[in-house]
Design an enzyme around this catalytic site. Structure first.
Site, PDB file in Angstrom:
ATOM      1  N   LYS A 189       0.825  -1.216   0.000  1.00  0.00           N
ATOM      2  CA  LYS A 189       0.000   0.000   0.000  1.00  0.00           C
ATOM      3  C   LYS A 189       0.854   1.259   0.000  1.00  0.00           C
ATOM      4  O   LYS A 189       0.447   2.282  -0.547  1.00  0.00           O
ATOM      5  CB  LYS A 189      -1.003  -0.003   1.145  1.00  0.00           C
ATOM      6  CG  LYS A 189      -0.415   0.128   2.519  1.00  0.00           C
ATOM      7  CD  LYS A 189      -1.509   0.069   3.569  1.00  0.00           C
ATOM      8  CE  LYS A 189      -0.963  -0.239   4.936  1.00  0.00           C
ATOM      9  NZ  LYS A 189      -0.121   0.792   5.532  1.00  0.00           N
ATOM     10  N   ARG A 203      -4.870   2.873  12.948  1.00  0.00           N
ATOM     11  CA  ARG A 203      -4.464   1.486  13.090  1.00  0.00           C
ATOM     12  C   ARG A 203      -5.457   0.666  13.900  1.00  0.00           C
ATOM     13  O   ARG A 203      -5.309  -0.542  14.036  1.00  0.00           O
ATOM     14  CB  ARG A 203      -3.103   1.392  13.787  1.00  0.00           C
ATOM     15  CG  ARG A 203      -1.935   1.726  12.889  1.00  0.00           C
ATOM     16  CD  ARG A 203      -0.632   1.427  13.603  1.00  0.00           C
ATOM     17  NE  ARG A 203       0.493   2.016  12.901  1.00  0.00           N
ATOM     18  CZ  ARG A 203       1.123   1.440  11.883  1.00  0.00           C
ATOM     19  NH1 ARG A 203       0.758   0.252  11.488  1.00  0.00           N
ATOM     20  NH2 ARG A 203       2.118   2.048  11.295  1.00  0.00           N
ATOM     21  N   ARG A 221      12.648 -11.259   1.721  1.00  0.00           N
ATOM     22  CA  ARG A 221      13.367 -10.052   1.340  1.00  0.00           C
ATOM     23  C   ARG A 221      14.847 -10.173   1.656  1.00  0.00           C
ATOM     24  O   ARG A 221      15.245 -10.582   2.755  1.00  0.00           O
ATOM     25  CB  ARG A 221      12.763  -8.869   2.101  1.00  0.00           C
ATOM     26  CG  ARG A 221      12.987  -7.540   1.466  1.00  0.00           C
ATOM     27  CD  ARG A 221      11.875  -6.579   1.771  1.00  0.00           C
ATOM     28  NE  ARG A 221      11.615  -6.419   3.201  1.00  0.00           N
ATOM     29  CZ  ARG A 221      10.663  -5.619   3.681  1.00  0.00           C
ATOM     30  NH1 ARG A 221       9.913  -4.932   2.860  1.00  0.00           N
ATOM     31  NH2 ARG A 221      10.471  -5.515   4.975  1.00  0.00           N
ATOM     32  N   ARG A 235      17.398  -8.889   6.879  1.00  0.00           N
ATOM     33  CA  ARG A 235      17.162  -8.059   8.067  1.00  0.00           C
ATOM     34  C   ARG A 235      16.539  -8.869   9.190  1.00  0.00           C
ATOM     35  O   ARG A 235      15.681  -9.715   8.954  1.00  0.00           O
ATOM     36  CB  ARG A 235      16.246  -6.882   7.711  1.00  0.00           C
ATOM     37  CG  ARG A 235      17.014  -5.725   7.129  1.00  0.00           C
ATOM     38  CD  ARG A 235      16.117  -4.590   6.685  1.00  0.00           C
ATOM     39  NE  ARG A 235      14.821  -4.570   7.375  1.00  0.00           N
ATOM     40  CZ  ARG A 235      13.819  -3.786   7.008  1.00  0.00           C
ATOM     41  NH1 ARG A 235      13.958  -3.004   5.964  1.00  0.00           N
ATOM     42  NH2 ARG A 235      12.677  -3.795   7.664  1.00  0.00           N
ATOM     43  N   ARG A 282       3.953  -9.369  13.458  1.00  0.00           N
ATOM     44  CA  ARG A 282       3.428  -8.141  12.849  1.00  0.00           C
ATOM     45  C   ARG A 282       2.086  -8.411  12.181  1.00  0.00           C
ATOM     46  O   ARG A 282       1.153  -7.612  12.271  1.00  0.00           O
ATOM     47  CB  ARG A 282       4.410  -7.594  11.809  1.00  0.00           C
ATOM     48  CG  ARG A 282       5.613  -6.893  12.426  1.00  0.00           C
ATOM     49  CD  ARG A 282       6.659  -6.600  11.381  1.00  0.00           C
ATOM     50  NE  ARG A 282       6.235  -5.581  10.417  1.00  0.00           N
ATOM     51  CZ  ARG A 282       6.817  -5.397   9.230  1.00  0.00           C
ATOM     52  NH1 ARG A 282       7.827  -6.166   8.853  1.00  0.00           N
ATOM     53  NH2 ARG A 282       6.382  -4.455   8.424  1.00  0.00           N
TER      54      ARG A 282
END
Ligand SMILES: [Zn+2]
Length: 311
Positions: A13, A88, A127, A160, A171
């Site tokens: 997004k 949120r 990633r 990471r 998350r």
């Protein structure tokens, strides 16, 4: 156009938000950016935010809302904004709605970028970044030619720590618990639209702009009329209140006060003490007072009904 973007971490997004900023020339308001700007500018809100962060606490919703409100007052936000990363949770969404209602700038669209959880997991955990040149890869979707080696500069790729499965799963869980309920919140308002966040970025963006063109543009025309009517109404109400107060004040200064004006004086300007005043002034103010109550056309409800039809 006033848009809230919804979507899980990894939904893309943020990428869509940047494209919207370019296309429609409206600012993206991310709370992180707002915080940094306010803190570095040393505003009151910035100081409050910094104090909270220095104490290891979360910045409170009213500080964040204050920053958003301040940002909305800037000229570039006149024709709209894109909120990304706020609200949120439901209480934040309610506070935001209340604030925007006070400003006469309600949200027009809540756009959900929808991506299946297994894809989100792969996007987030797959990633890999090049430490030297900053190139980004994904071992599932855009793997380097040689495992763990940057195609561009040959350096080793790094993973990471916040991309590990446990952190990512957490998350996503937080998102599911707190933010996903916003989908129903905005659905109940009739403002939710969903776009599939899978495939080429440009194809997703095409769908996003199609939704905006079909949902907001026609609505924006109607809303614009409602808002200008509301603004006129607000101006008139304010003018009426000012005139009423002035008239009441003046009435209080007259030696002989009729009973009805006395009552008004008490209600509107209780602090004012009667003082002797040249009687010549009175007729003018009395005229203002009479004109004031007439200025209350109740036209707002009709366009609102139209707005619903357009949707
Ligand atoms: Zn590299």
């Amino acid at each position: 156009m006033r848009i809230v973007l919804l979507g899980a971490p990894g939904s893309g997004k943020g990428t869509q938000a940047k494209l919207l900023v370019e296309k429609y020339k409206i600012p993206q308001m991310s709370t992180g950016d707002l915080l940094r700007a306010e803190v570095s500018a040393g505003t009151d809100l910035g100081k409050r935010a910094k104090a909270a962060m220095d104490a290891g606490q979360l910045v409170t919703d009213d500080v964040v809302l204050g920053m958003i409100q301040a940002r909305l007052a800037k000229p570039d936000a006149k024709s709209g904004f894109i909120l990304d990363g706020f609200p949120r949770n439901i209480p934040q969404a309610q506070s935001l709605d209340a604030m925007l209602a006070r400003l006469g700038q309600p949200l027009q669209l809540a756009l959900l970028v929808d991506v299946d959880t297994d894809v989100l997991l792969k996007r987030l955990t797959g990633r890999r970044t090049c430490g030297s040149c900053g190139a980004i890869y994904n071992i599932y979707f855009s793997a380097p030619k040689t495992a763990n080696k940057c195609d561009k500069c040959g350096s080793a790729l790094t993973h990471r720590s916040d991309d590990n499965e446990q952190t990512v799963a957490n998350r996503l869980k937080v998102y599911q618990q707190q933010t996903a309920p916003l989908v129903n919140y905005y659905k109940a308002q009739g403002k939710l639209r969903t776009v599939r966040g899978v495939g080429a970025v440009s194809a997703i963006f095409k769908n996003v702009t199609d939704i905006i063109e079909s949902q907001i543009r026609p609505l924006a025309d109607v809303m614009g009329k409602i808002e200008s009517a509301a603004a006129r109404q607000a101006a008139k109400t304010k003018a009426a209140a000012v005139a009423k107060a002035a008239a009441a004040k003046a009435a209080a200064k007259v030696a002989k006060v009729p009973p009805s004006a006395k009552a008004k004086t008490k209600a509107v300007a209780p602090a004012t003490k009667p003082k002797p005043l040249a009687k010549k002034v009175m007729p003018k103010k009395a005229v203002v007072k009479k004109a004031a109550p007439k200025a209350k056309p109740k036209k707002a409800p009709k366009p609102a009904a139209k707005a619903k039809k357009v949707k």
